[in-house]
Design a protein around this motif. Structure first.
Motif, PDB file in Angstrom:
ATOM      1  N   GLN A 563     -18.395   1.543   7.493  1.00  0.00           N
ATOM      2  CA  GLN A 563     -17.828   1.038   6.167  1.00  0.00           C
ATOM      3  C   GLN A 563     -17.320   2.319   5.274  1.00  0.00           C
ATOM      4  O   GLN A 563     -16.050   1.868   3.902  1.00  0.00           O
ATOM      5  N   ARG A 564     -17.529   3.658   5.405  1.00  0.00           N
ATOM      6  CA  ARG A 564     -16.765   4.321   4.602  1.00  0.00           C
ATOM      7  C   ARG A 564     -14.782   4.291   4.749  1.00  0.00           C
ATOM      8  O   ARG A 564     -14.079   4.786   3.992  1.00  0.00           O
ATOM      9  N   VAL A 565     -14.498   4.282   6.014  1.00  0.00           N
ATOM     10  CA  VAL A 565     -13.008   4.166   6.142  1.00  0.00           C
ATOM     11  C   VAL A 565     -12.545   3.224   5.790  1.00  0.00           C
ATOM     12  O   VAL A 565     -11.679   3.062   5.386  1.00  0.00           O
ATOM     13  N   LEU A 566     -13.121   1.666   5.635  1.00  0.00           N
ATOM     14  CA  LEU A 566     -12.892   0.717   5.135  1.00  0.00           C
ATOM     15  C   LEU A 566     -12.723   1.125   3.291  1.00  0.00           C
ATOM     16  O   LEU A 566     -11.811  -0.066   2.952  1.00  0.00           O
ATOM     17  N   HIS A 567     -13.191   2.138   2.673  1.00  0.00           N
ATOM     18  CA  HIS A 567     -13.935   1.854   1.395  1.00  0.00           C
ATOM     19  C   HIS A 567     -11.874   2.853   1.305  1.00  0.00           C
ATOM     20  O   HIS A 567     -11.916   2.543  -0.161  1.00  0.00           O
ATOM     21  N   HIS A 568     -11.843   3.512   1.822  1.00  0.00           N
ATOM     22  CA  HIS A 568     -11.156   4.371   1.967  1.00  0.00           C
ATOM     23  C   HIS A 568      -9.544   5.045   2.007  1.00  0.00           C
ATOM     24  O   HIS A 568      -9.030   5.109   2.464  1.00  0.00           O
ATOM     25  N   MET A 728     -10.416  -7.510  11.238  1.00  0.00           N
ATOM     26  CA  MET A 728      -9.365  -7.489  10.447  1.00  0.00           C
ATOM     27  C   MET A 728      -9.342  -7.187   9.210  1.00  0.00           C
ATOM     28  O   MET A 728      -9.503  -8.400   8.713  1.00  0.00           O
ATOM     29  N   LYS A 729      -9.282  -6.242   8.524  1.00  0.00           N
ATOM     30  CA  LYS A 729      -9.427  -6.433   7.785  1.00  0.00           C
ATOM     31  C   LYS A 729      -7.575  -5.860   6.405  1.00  0.00           C
ATOM     32  O   LYS A 729      -7.659  -4.143   6.752  1.00  0.00           O
ATOM     33  N   GLN A 730      -7.405  -6.703   5.634  1.00  0.00           N
ATOM     34  CA  GLN A 730      -6.268  -6.327   5.361  1.00  0.00           C
ATOM     35  C   GLN A 730      -5.977  -4.924   4.352  1.00  0.00           C
ATOM     36  O   GLN A 730      -6.724  -5.199   3.824  1.00  0.00           O
ATOM     37  N   TYR A 731      -5.071  -4.226   4.269  1.00  0.00           N
ATOM     38  CA  TYR A 731      -4.683  -3.414   3.374  1.00  0.00           C
ATOM     39  C   TYR A 731      -3.874  -4.178   1.936  1.00  0.00           C
ATOM     40  O   TYR A 731      -3.155  -4.949   2.332  1.00  0.00           O
ATOM     41  N   ASP A 732      -4.652  -4.180   1.086  1.00  0.00           N
ATOM     42  CA  ASP A 732      -4.818  -5.011   0.205  1.00  0.00           C
ATOM     43  C   ASP A 732      -3.987  -3.903  -0.876  1.00  0.00           C
ATOM     44  O   ASP A 732      -4.323  -3.384  -2.007  1.00  0.00           O
ATOM     45  N   PRO A 733      -2.619  -4.149  -1.820  1.00  0.00           N
ATOM     46  CA  PRO A 733      -1.923  -3.132  -2.531  1.00  0.00           C
ATOM     47  C   PRO A 733      -2.371  -3.140  -4.087  1.00  0.00           C
ATOM     48  O   PRO A 733      -2.010  -1.930  -5.182  1.00  0.00           O
ATOM     49  N   THR A 734      -3.471  -4.082  -3.561  1.00  0.00           N
ATOM     50  CA  THR A 734      -2.933  -4.833  -5.288  1.00  0.00           C
ATOM     51  C   THR A 734      -4.529  -4.565  -5.308  1.00  0.00           C
ATOM     52  O   THR A 734      -5.239  -4.421  -6.901  1.00  0.00           O
ATOM     53  N   ALA A 735      -5.568  -3.787  -5.209  1.00  0.00           N
ATOM     54  CA  ALA A 735      -6.620  -3.703  -5.056  1.00  0.00           C
ATOM     55  C   ALA A 735      -7.021  -2.122  -5.250  1.00  0.00           C
ATOM     56  O   ALA A 735      -6.314  -1.552  -5.053  1.00  0.00           O
ATOM     57  N   LYS A 736      -8.072  -2.361  -6.391  1.00  0.00           N
ATOM     58  CA  LYS A 736      -8.563  -1.036  -6.254  1.00  0.00           C
ATOM     59  C   LYS A 736      -8.791   0.184  -5.360  1.00  0.00           C
ATOM     60  O   LYS A 736      -9.876  -0.468  -4.535  1.00  0.00           O
ATOM     61  N   HIS A 737      -8.222   0.870  -4.821  1.00  0.00           N
ATOM     62  CA  HIS A 737      -8.179   1.863  -3.749  1.00  0.00           C
ATOM     63  C   HIS A 737      -9.020   3.477  -4.392  1.00  0.00           C
ATOM     64  O   HIS A 737      -8.815   4.106  -5.484  1.00  0.00           O
ATOM     65  N   TYR A 738     -10.023   3.545  -3.390  1.00  0.00           N
ATOM     66  CA  TYR A 738     -10.615   4.929  -3.764  1.00  0.00           C
ATOM     67  C   TYR A 738     -10.026   6.443  -2.201  1.00  0.00           C
ATOM     68  O   TYR A 738     -10.570   6.589  -2.022  1.00  0.00           O
ATOM     69  N   ASP A 739      -9.012   6.792  -2.919  1.00  0.00           N
ATOM     70  CA  ASP A 739      -7.453   7.691  -2.118  1.00  0.00           C
ATOM     71  C   ASP A 739      -8.352   9.019  -1.327  1.00  0.00           C
ATOM     72  O   ASP A 739      -9.189   9.548  -2.521  1.00  0.00           O
ATOM     73  N   LEU A 740      -8.023   9.113  -0.955  1.00  0.00           N
ATOM     74  CA  LEU A 740      -8.543  10.761  -0.475  1.00  0.00           C
ATOM     75  C   LEU A 740      -7.418  11.883   0.109  1.00  0.00           C
ATOM     76  O   LEU A 740      -7.422  12.636  -0.116  1.00  0.00           O
TER      77      LEU A 740
END
Length: 768
Positions: A563-568, A728-740
């Motif tokens: 779940q954390r990997v999906l988040h970040h 599969m969960k596709q990367y969405d460049p328009t969504a809010k990201h919590y980048d590490l």
């Protein structure tokens, strides 16, 4: 009076006849020892849990636990002390504690890599020497002050050496744990700290031997190993440890040194050292070693530190230890051109104390070199200097995680011929056949092919084997390392399967290992995926498929990792429900014969699932069945879905006998499930996490939100016991990201692409 004392200290009998015979079990040695062990283990584990938010190593909890059980706290109650730790029981307690310590020091020697120490760079060597010399000299100076105040009458020579050793020690295992907790072992600073601490560790043992020799009070090579390791060899080695301890104790050196030396000379190559660790480390570290901290705590009476003079001396000793260690390390670091902030951080890291410190102090106490007050002052010094390390380092040193931005962050892309990079994670060897078969199915036929980074996820624990892995990894950059054969026969068996597959295929593979706490291991996955410019991260589902068809959970912590990997995540993510894709062994390329079903409801994630299926069907042994569920009413994304599917039919399905397209109307739950089952037996389902499938969204699919409604249903044991599922969960460049990772365009990073050209020469991990 003498008769009363003799009666009070009358030896205990081993076992009790029981309360029904009118006996108190606590008046017998065995029941009392069991109670003592239980109290010690429970208290230290509770304290470790309480200190966890402060990210303190377990040795802090064990030291505090020992002090609390001693005369400084609970032991102030004579009822408690006489009931739980009566004087006549201390001989048994100390004997058990020292046997545990004996074998623990054997394990420490077993893990000591003298070859790595010989390879220590000149900078780390200079820092180690300075970090030992200055505090040792200052410790000798402090000893003169103590001799004039609280340590009158102690033998001068041994006292000077014990003080110097006590202030100059760096606890290598504690430092390794702190660096791993703070994610600093990947940095140059972390590697330098580990190298210097390893040298410090060896020098500390030499100085301790000198101190013991002053207090008055070359061995033959052991080569026991076998394939497989026989029980006789294990028993013989453990007996030799005891014999060596007896021998060194007989000649006036502490028994610990005999065990330590045996550990050093036991061969590290082959399976023997690893089998020894597995057989004895949990029992020793979990049960017997905490007894040593209690034995030490029973000798520590903080109440002896009273009055302004005593507390001033405590401040003096703590200050001297910090100034000597931090100052010596700082000066040496600046000389070898380490930046100031990193040099200060390195000084605090090298100031950590631990078990070796307590061993030094207890030997000094037993040899009457240290009195009660001096002993208490030095124990508190060790506790304080180690406790402050983590918060201070966190405050002054925050290594930046930076990387350049990159383009291809998903399987679906504008140019399908661009190189495809994926990271496949696994927990154990059980996942390896499926991972390899998935790689084989994904390699496609495009010119640039596929590059795969496999990552073995290992929990960093307090077990000495974990510290051993950290110790070996420091040469190659923790928490990731690439283990390659470089002439010493030390090759990770988990890597062999991937390297063998690479030699037989057109897939470029880099095998790595992440060793970290389960609470933060997602950071290792995410940052490495960004550094490697991965388009897809494949994670193992937290439940394992069993022979009878049901799924057994590894625990909530593993689910939370996903779940954390999906988040970040900086790219697309796939969660693999492994039911044995291709069976329990790797399938040769010519023997691959899989049927893959893509379930398509619409949306970004379903596009990603189909894009991955389009890549997989390029393999001549794979058949693709696309099952599309059309919504009963038009939605905003219907046009996008139709355009994507039209492209699929035109460029992939048209004229391809390996591709089957089927379309159905979305109905109720029963109709959707019936359509799934009618798709026939297959090897793998590809589904999107965010598929808009309202009929399947109920309580049965709520337990695993990371799989989405379709993936959760397909993962249920009652649906299938054969087909694996990749959600599969596709990367969405328009969504809010919590980048590490902070993306900085001007940073140039070597992404460390594996391949035949660098497989033989590249023996270390490059952070790229």
């Amino acid at each position: 009076m003498a008769d009363e004392t003799a009666k009070a200290l009358k030896p205990m009998k081993a076992t009790s006849d029981g309360v029904f015979q009118g006996e108190n079990p606590l008046n017998s040695a065995l029941p009392l020892a069991i109670l003592q062990i239980c109290i010690v283990v429970v208290l230290t584990r509770v304290l470790a849990f309480m200190l966890r938010p402060l990210r303190q190593p377990r040795v802090i909890a064990e030291i505090i636990g020992g002090i609390l059980l001693g005369p400084s706290a609970l032991g102030r109650s004579t009822v408690f002390l006489n009931t739980v730790f009566p004087k006549q029981s201390l001989t048994v307690l100390d004997t058990l504690a020292n046997i545990g310590l004996l074998y623990f020091l054997f394990l420490v020697g077993l893990e000591l890599d003298l070859r790595a120490i010989r390879r220590t760079g000149s900078s780390a060597l200079v820092i180690a020497v300075a970090g030992i010399s200055l505090p040792f000299i200052m410790g000798i100076g402090t000893s003169y002050v103590l001799q004039q105040t609280v340590a009158r009458g102690v033998p001068t020579g041994p006292f000077l050496v014990f003080m110097g050793v006590a202030l100059s020690i760096t606890a290598f295992p504690v430092l390794a744990r702190i660096l791993a907790e703070l994610k600093m072992l990947t940095t140059d600073l972390g590697r330098m700290a580990m190298s210097a601490a390893a040298v410090n560790d060896v020098v500390a043992w030499i100085l301790l031997a000198l101190a013991i020799a002053l207090s008055g009070s070359g061995s033959p090579l052991v080569s026991l190993w076998g394939e497989p390791v026989k029980e006789l060899y294990i028993c013989a080695t453990l007996a030799i440890v005891l014999a060596a301890g007896f021998a060194t104790d007989t000649i006036g050196i502490h028994a610990l040194f005999g065990a330590f030396i045996v550990g050093i000379i036991v061969p590290k190559e082959g399976p023997f050292a690893g089998v020894l660790l597995e057989k004895v480390e949990d029992l020793i570290s979990g049960l017997f070693l905490p007894l040593y901290f209690v034995s030490s705590g029973l000798k520590t009476n903080v109440m002896t530190i009273k009055g302004g003079e005593s507390w001033a001396l405590l401040v003096l000793v703590v200050g001297t230890a910090c100034i000597g260690k931090i100052g010596g390390t700082l000066i040496a670091s600046l000389v070898v051109r380490v930046p100031l902030r990193e040099a200060v951080t390195l000084g605090f890291l090298m100031n950590t104390k631990g078990l070796v410190e307590l061993i030094v102090l207890n030997i000094g106490k037993d040899r009457h070199v240290l009195n009660d007050e001096t002993f208490a002052i030095l124990v508190l010094m060790a506790l304080i200097t180690t406790f402050i390390t983590t918060p201070v380092v966190m405050a002054i040193y925050k290594p930046a995680r930076r990387g350049p931005p990159y383009k291809n962050r998903a399987v679906e892309r504008a140019n399908p011929n661009d190189e495809f990079r994926m990271m496949a994670c696994f927990h154990s060897t059980r996942n390896i056949p499926t991972i390899i078969n998935l790689m084989e199915s994904s390699r496609g036929k495009r010119k640039r092919g596929i590059t795969v980074y496999t990552m073995h996820l290992v929990e960093l624990s307090e077990r000495s084997s974990a510290i051993s892995m950290v110790h070996k990894a420091r040469r190659n950059g923790m928490p990731f390392w690439n283990r390659r054969c470089n002439g010493d026969g030390d090759v990770d068996q988990l890597v062999v399967a991937f390297e063998t597959y690479q030699q037989l295929s057109r897939v470029s593979i880099r095998a790595m290992t992440a060793i970290s706490d389960l609470q933060t291991i997602h950071e290792d996955i995410v940052t490495s995926a960004h550094q490697k410019r991965a388009a897809l991260i494949v994670l193992p589902f937290h439940k394992l498929h069993q022979m009878d068809g049901h799924m057994e959970s590894l625990g909530d912590q593993y689910q939370h990792i996903n779940q954390r990997v999906l988040h970040h995540a900086p790219c697309s993510v796939g969660i693999l429900v492994d039911r044995g894709l291709g069976g329990a062994a790797q399938v040769a390329a010519s023997d691959v014969s899989y049927t893959i079903v893509v379930i398509f409801f619409g949306g970004r994630d379903d596009h990603e699932a189909l894009a991955y299926g389009m890549r997989m069907v390029e393999h001549p042994g794979i058949a693709l069945h696309l099952l599309r569920f059309s919504p009963q009413s038009d939605t905003g994304d219907r046009a996008t879905d139709d355009a994507f599917l039209e492209d699929f039919r035109t460029n992939v399905a048209n004229g391809n006998e390996s591709v089957q397209y089927e379309e159905k109307q979305v109905g109720g739950r029963a109709e959707v499930i019936e359509a799934f089952k009618a798709a026939g037996r297959c090897n793998l389902f590809l589904v999107g996490q965010g598929a808009p499938c309202t009929p399947l969204a109920d309580r049965s699919t709520d337990d695993c939100p990371e799989l989405g409604p379709v993936g959760s249903y397909l993962a249920l044991p009652e649906f299938s016991t054969v087909a694996s599922v990749l959600v599969m969960k596709q990367y969405d460049p328009t969504a809010k990201h919590y980048d590490l990772v902070e993306e900085v365009a001007e940073i140039a990073v070597d992404v460390d692409t594996p391949g035949p050209s660098n497989r033989e020469t590249n023996t270390s991990f490059r952070a790229g």
